[in-house]
Design an enzyme around this catalytic site. Structure first.
Site, short mmCIF file in Angstrom:
data_model
loop_
_atom_site.label_atom_id
_atom_site.label_comp_id
_atom_site.label_asym_id
_atom_site.label_seq_id
_atom_site.Cartn_x
_atom_site.Cartn_y
_atom_site.Cartn_z
N LYS A 10 -55.23 -61.78 22.13
CA LYS A 10 -56.00 -61.23 20.97
C LYS A 10 -56.14 -59.66 21.29
CE LYS A 10 -59.97 -63.30 21.42
NZ LYS A 10 -59.68 -64.19 22.79
N ARG A 90 -68.49 -65.03 18.98
CA ARG A 90 -68.02 -66.18 20.01
C ARG A 90 -69.08 -67.20 19.67
NH1 ARG A 90 -65.38 -62.30 23.87
NH2 ARG A 90 -64.69 -63.81 25.39
N ARG A 128 -52.94 -62.03 35.12
CA ARG A 128 -53.21 -60.53 34.20
C ARG A 128 -53.70 -59.26 35.01
NH1 ARG A 128 -56.94 -61.08 29.07
NH2 ARG A 128 -58.64 -61.40 30.29
N ARG A 161 -59.36 -58.07 36.36
CA ARG A 161 -60.70 -58.15 36.07
C ARG A 161 -61.63 -59.10 36.75
NH1 ARG A 161 -60.45 -59.23 29.48
NH2 ARG A 161 -62.42 -60.70 30.16
N ARG A 172 -65.10 -69.80 31.60
CA ARG A 172 -64.70 -69.20 30.13
C ARG A 172 -64.32 -70.20 29.24
NH1 ARG A 172 -61.39 -64.48 32.30
NH2 ARG A 172 -61.42 -63.58 30.20
P1 AMP Z 1 -63.32 -60.49 26.94
O1 AMP Z 1 -62.64 -59.55 27.20
O2 AMP Z 1 -63.34 -60.62 25.17
O3 AMP Z 1 -62.69 -61.68 27.28
O4 AMP Z 1 -64.77 -60.93 27.10
C1 AMP Z 1 -65.28 -60.53 28.65
C2 AMP Z 1 -66.76 -61.20 28.70
O5 AMP Z 1 -67.51 -60.26 28.07
C3 AMP Z 1 -66.57 -62.66 28.38
O6 AMP Z 1 -66.50 -63.43 29.11
C4 AMP Z 1 -68.50 -62.71 28.20
O7 AMP Z 1 -69.24 -62.67 29.09
C5 AMP Z 1 -68.73 -61.00 27.49
N1 AMP Z 1 -68.45 -61.07 26.08
C6 AMP Z 1 -67.58 -60.36 25.20
N2 AMP Z 1 -67.51 -60.49 23.83
C7 AMP Z 1 -68.68 -61.48 23.75
C8 AMP Z 1 -69.41 -62.04 22.65
N3 AMP Z 1 -68.93 -61.87 21.43
N4 AMP Z 1 -70.59 -62.83 22.80
C9 AMP Z 1 -71.05 -63.01 24.26
N5 AMP Z 1 -70.42 -62.58 25.28
C10 AMP Z 1 -69.28 -61.70 25.13
#
Ligand code: AMP
Length: 214
Positions: A10, A90, A128, A161, A172
Site C-alpha cells: 500500500k 485499521r 524490507r 523498521r 501485526r
Molecule cells: P504501518 O506503517 O502502516 O505498517 O504502521 C506501523 C505501525 O503503526 C502499526 O503496526 C501500528 O502500531 C501503528 N499504526 C499505524 N496506523 C495505525 C492505525 N490506523 N491504527 C492503529 N495503529 C496504527
C-alpha cells in the site's frame, strides 16, 4: 483508501500515485498513519514516545490517538484536492469515526483492497529496508540496491523498521486478521470495495491501480 495487510504494498503504491499526481498537475496527498507515527517517534514527541511501545510490539496505537491525528491531517491545505489513506482505518471504530468526520460532503470514492497471500507477506516484510534519508523502500532480494545497505538514489543508509522483526510481524498479521480484515465486509456492504491482486510486481500493480482509480 488503500486497505490490506502489512507488506501488501500500500505504501509503495500510494507514494508512486502521489508522485505521479504531483507531476501531472493533479495533486493528491498521501496520508500514511504509520509514516506520521514514525515521524513523531523520530522527533521524540510525547505522542511518539507513547506510540513506540505499541508499534515495536506490532500492536495498534489506541483509536482515539489515531482518529484525532487523521482528522487534523485531512483538514490541512494539501489534502483539499484529494487524498489516499494508507494504513487507516485499521479498526471498525476508526472506520466509523472516518464516516462521521467526512459526512456527506466528501464521501470516499473507493476502497482498494490489496490482496496478497500471507506466506508472501512475511518474506516481503523481513527483507524490507528503508532509506534513512529519502524514505525510498528497497528489499534485500526483490529490489536490492547496487551496494548493500546504501540507497541507490541518494547514498543514504538503509535501515530496517523495528517492527519488521519476525515476532512483531506475526503479531501485526494476527492484529490485521482480527481487527482490520472485518473492514473488508464493512466496505463491501457499502459497495466501495475494489480488489487488486497485489502479489504481482509493483509495476504491474501500479498500472492496474491507475486504471482502477481513473
Ligand atoms: P504501518 O506503517 O502502516 O505498517 O504502521 C506501523 C505501525 O503503526 C502499526 O503496526 C501500528 O502500531 C501503528 N499504526 C499505524 N496506523 C495505525 C492505525 N490506523 N491504527 C492503529 N495503529 C496504527
Amino acid at each position: 483508501m488503500f486497505l490490506g495487510a502489512p507488506g501488501a504494498g500500500k505504501g509503495t503504491q500510494a507514494k508512486q500515485v502521489a508522485e505521479r499526481g504531483a507531476a501531472t498537475g493533479a495533486p493528491i496527498a498521501h496520508i500514511s498513519t504509520g509514516d506520521m507515527l514514525r515521524a513523531q517517534v523520530s522527533a521524540g514527541t510525547e505522542l511518539g514516545r507513547q506510540a513506540k511501545g505499541f508499534m515495536d510490539q506490532g500492536q495498534l496505537v489506541p483509536d482515539a490517538v489515531i482518529i484525532a491525528m487523521v482528522q487534523q491531517r485531512i483538514g490541512e491545505p494539501d489534502a483539499k484536492s484529494g487524498w489516499i489513506l494508507d494504513g487507516f482505518p485499521r479498526t471498525l471504530p476508526q472506520a466509523e469515526a472516518l464516516d462521521e468526520s467526512l459526512g456527506d460532503s466528501t464521501p470516499l470514492s473507493a476502497v482498494i483492497y490489496f490482496a496478497v497471500p500471507e506466506a508472501e507477506l512475511v518474506g516481503r516484510l523481513t527483507g524490507r529496508r528503508t532509506c534513512a534519508k529519502c524514505g525510498a523502500i528497497w528489499h534485500v532480494t526483490n529490489k536490492p540496491t547496487k551496494v548493500a545497505g546504501v540507497c541507490d538514489l541518494d547514498g543514504g543508509e538503509l535501515t530496517q523498521r523495528s517492527d519488521d522483526r519476525e515476532e512483531a510481524i506475526r503479531e501485526r498479521l494476527d492484529v490485521y486478521r482480527s481487527q482490520t480484515e472485518p473492514l473488508l465486509s464493512y466496505y463491501r456492504n457499502r459497495e466501495l470495495l475494489r480488489e487488486i491482486d497485489a502479489s504481482r510486481s509493483p509495476a504491474v500493480v501500479f498500472e492496474e491501480l491507475l486504471k482502477l482509480m481513473q
